[in-house]
Design a protein around this motif. Structure first.
Motif, PDB file in Angstrom:
ATOM      1  N   ALA A  93     120.780  64.918  -8.942  1.00  0.00           N
ATOM      2  CA  ALA A  93     120.149  65.044  -7.570  1.00  0.00           C
ATOM      3  C   ALA A  93     118.713  65.755  -7.527  1.00  0.00           C
ATOM      4  O   ALA A  93     118.652  66.460  -8.444  1.00  0.00           O
ATOM      5  N   ARG A  94     118.178  65.920  -6.317  1.00  0.00           N
ATOM      6  CA  ARG A  94     116.973  66.694  -6.375  1.00  0.00           C
ATOM      7  C   ARG A  94     117.197  67.998  -5.329  1.00  0.00           C
ATOM      8  O   ARG A  94     117.964  67.876  -4.596  1.00  0.00           O
ATOM      9  N   ARG A  95     116.172  68.847  -5.769  1.00  0.00           N
ATOM     10  CA  ARG A  95     116.082  70.011  -4.954  1.00  0.00           C
ATOM     11  C   ARG A  95     114.612  70.653  -4.813  1.00  0.00           C
ATOM     12  O   ARG A  95     114.052  70.625  -5.525  1.00  0.00           O
ATOM     13  N   THR A  96     114.210  70.925  -3.113  1.00  0.00           N
ATOM     14  CA  THR A  96     113.048  71.244  -3.064  1.00  0.00           C
ATOM     15  C   THR A  96     113.102  72.954  -3.150  1.00  0.00           C
ATOM     16  O   THR A  96     113.750  73.490  -2.673  1.00  0.00           O
ATOM     17  N   ARG A 142     101.673  79.777  -4.269  1.00  0.00           N
ATOM     18  CA  ARG A 142     103.009  80.572  -4.871  1.00  0.00           C
ATOM     19  C   ARG A 142     103.497  79.543  -5.857  1.00  0.00           C
ATOM     20  O   ARG A 142     103.596  78.509  -5.770  1.00  0.00           O
ATOM     21  N   ILE A 143     103.998  80.232  -6.882  1.00  0.00           N
ATOM     22  CA  ILE A 143     104.732  79.370  -8.145  1.00  0.00           C
ATOM     23  C   ILE A 143     106.251  79.923  -7.897  1.00  0.00           C
ATOM     24  O   ILE A 143     106.316  81.195  -7.702  1.00  0.00           O
ATOM     25  N   ALA A 144     107.227  79.398  -8.850  1.00  0.00           N
ATOM     26  CA  ALA A 144     108.380  79.780  -8.955  1.00  0.00           C
ATOM     27  C   ALA A 144     108.529  80.232 -10.265  1.00  0.00           C
ATOM     28  O   ALA A 144     107.866  80.025 -11.276  1.00  0.00           O
ATOM     29  N   PRO A 145     109.181  81.539 -10.470  1.00  0.00           N
ATOM     30  CA  PRO A 145     109.468  82.003 -11.661  1.00  0.00           C
ATOM     31  C   PRO A 145     110.214  80.931 -12.512  1.00  0.00           C
ATOM     32  O   PRO A 145     111.103  80.146 -12.217  1.00  0.00           O
ATOM     33  N   GLY A 146     110.104  80.702 -13.883  1.00  0.00           N
ATOM     34  CA  GLY A 146     110.670  80.182 -14.699  1.00  0.00           C
ATOM     35  C   GLY A 146     112.068  80.189 -14.878  1.00  0.00           C
ATOM     36  O   GLY A 146     112.832  79.237 -15.086  1.00  0.00           O
ATOM     37  N   ALA A 147     112.356  81.431 -14.583  1.00  0.00           N
ATOM     38  CA  ALA A 147     113.967  81.774 -14.616  1.00  0.00           C
ATOM     39  C   ALA A 147     114.734  81.385 -13.513  1.00  0.00           C
ATOM     40  O   ALA A 147     116.007  80.592 -13.476  1.00  0.00           O
ATOM     41  N   LEU A 148     113.946  80.734 -12.330  1.00  0.00           N
ATOM     42  CA  LEU A 148     114.482  80.147 -11.089  1.00  0.00           C
ATOM     43  C   LEU A 148     114.587  78.749 -11.283  1.00  0.00           C
ATOM     44  O   LEU A 148     115.567  78.206 -11.012  1.00  0.00           O
ATOM     45  N   GLN A 154     106.735  73.766 -19.211  1.00  0.00           N
ATOM     46  CA  GLN A 154     105.669  72.715 -19.319  1.00  0.00           C
ATOM     47  C   GLN A 154     104.567  72.844 -18.406  1.00  0.00           C
ATOM     48  O   GLN A 154     103.535  72.230 -18.646  1.00  0.00           O
ATOM     49  N   GLY A 155     104.712  73.470 -17.355  1.00  0.00           N
ATOM     50  CA  GLY A 155     103.824  73.660 -16.265  1.00  0.00           C
ATOM     51  C   GLY A 155     104.352  74.364 -14.872  1.00  0.00           C
ATOM     52  O   GLY A 155     105.702  74.651 -14.901  1.00  0.00           O
ATOM     53  N   PRO A 156     103.448  74.819 -14.184  1.00  0.00           N
ATOM     54  CA  PRO A 156     104.008  75.537 -13.029  1.00  0.00           C
ATOM     55  C   PRO A 156     104.906  74.778 -11.985  1.00  0.00           C
ATOM     56  O   PRO A 156     104.777  73.551 -11.915  1.00  0.00           O
ATOM     57  N   VAL A 157     105.767  75.434 -11.362  1.00  0.00           N
ATOM     58  CA  VAL A 157     106.617  74.940 -10.129  1.00  0.00           C
ATOM     59  C   VAL A 157     106.052  75.448  -9.020  1.00  0.00           C
ATOM     60  O   VAL A 157     106.119  76.939  -8.871  1.00  0.00           O
ATOM     61  N   TYR A 158     105.268  74.851  -8.114  1.00  0.00           N
ATOM     62  CA  TYR A 158     104.832  75.125  -6.956  1.00  0.00           C
ATOM     63  C   TYR A 158     105.911  75.298  -5.722  1.00  0.00           C
ATOM     64  O   TYR A 158     106.712  74.491  -5.709  1.00  0.00           O
ATOM     65  N   LEU A 159     105.568  76.464  -4.704  1.00  0.00           N
ATOM     66  CA  LEU A 159     106.295  76.295  -3.529  1.00  0.00           C
ATOM     67  C   LEU A 159     106.464  74.777  -3.043  1.00  0.00           C
ATOM     68  O   LEU A 159     105.058  74.034  -3.061  1.00  0.00           O
ATOM     69  N   GLY A 160     107.136  74.078  -2.368  1.00  0.00           N
ATOM     70  CA  GLY A 160     107.468  72.794  -2.037  1.00  0.00           C
ATOM     71  C   GLY A 160     107.641  71.689  -3.143  1.00  0.00           C
ATOM     72  O   GLY A 160     107.926  70.565  -2.665  1.00  0.00           O
ATOM     73  N   ASP A 161     107.647  72.145  -4.459  1.00  0.00           N
ATOM     74  CA  ASP A 161     107.818  70.858  -5.165  1.00  0.00           C
ATOM     75  C   ASP A 161     109.350  70.645  -5.175  1.00  0.00           C
ATOM     76  O   ASP A 161     110.116  71.597  -4.737  1.00  0.00           O
TER      77      ASP A 161
END
Length: 153
Positions: A22-25, A60-66, A96-103
């Motif tokens: 499934a997906r998660r924002t 804002r980006i998410a930590p890789g651990a998150l 492999q790349g950043p995860v941004y707020l809202g992704d």
């Protein structure tokens, strides 16, 4: 296969095995709560002005651990490991790349390898887990090794 997949025993994994979660924002609450909870209280995650003006990200980006934690949660939520999994043995991961707020994140899981153990009731499975954003961009790939039960008689 999609969410709420039947239990997958060690015997069920073959070269064509695959699963999509499934997906998660990712929300701002998620990022700030996680960073605070685990002690990642650094400007890169906590200071909006610093992020906007002094990083290549600009937002804002998410930590890789998150991201890894959410990926594992999405994998577990499929149900395919329930009752079959004995242990999570390790992971080898690459951001492999950043995860941004809202992704919005989703995980594609494929079999990388499997092998029997010396105990006849279990085996090891290594999956390749690719985390993608809503645009299909890969942001994290990891190999996860688990000990699984063989199909019961």
């Amino acid at each position: 296969m999609t969410s709420q997949t039947p239990v997958q025993w060690w015997d069920d994994y073959d070269a064509d095995w695959r699963l999509t979660t499934a997906r998660r924002t990712v929300t701002e609450f998620d990022i700030l709560s996680f960073a605070t909870l685990v002690g990642m209280n650094e400007a890169l995650f906590m200071d909006a002005e610093y992020i906007a003006n002094d990083t290549p990200f600009g937002r804002r980006i998410a930590p890789g651990a998150l991201v890894f934690s959410y990926a594992e949660g999405l994998v577990i939520q499929t149900g395919h490991l329930h009752t079959a999994a004995i242990a999570f043995l390790g992971a080898e991961l690459t951001m492999q790349g950043p995860v941004y707020l809202g992704d919005t994140l989703q995980v594609e899981v494929t079999l990388d390898s499997k092998r029997a153990t010396s105990k006849p009731d279990r085996g090891l499975v290594t999956t390749r887990n690719t985390v993608r954003t809503q645009s299909g961009q890969p942001v994290l790939e990891y190999l996860a090794t688990r000990m699984l039960r063989r199909r019961p008689d």
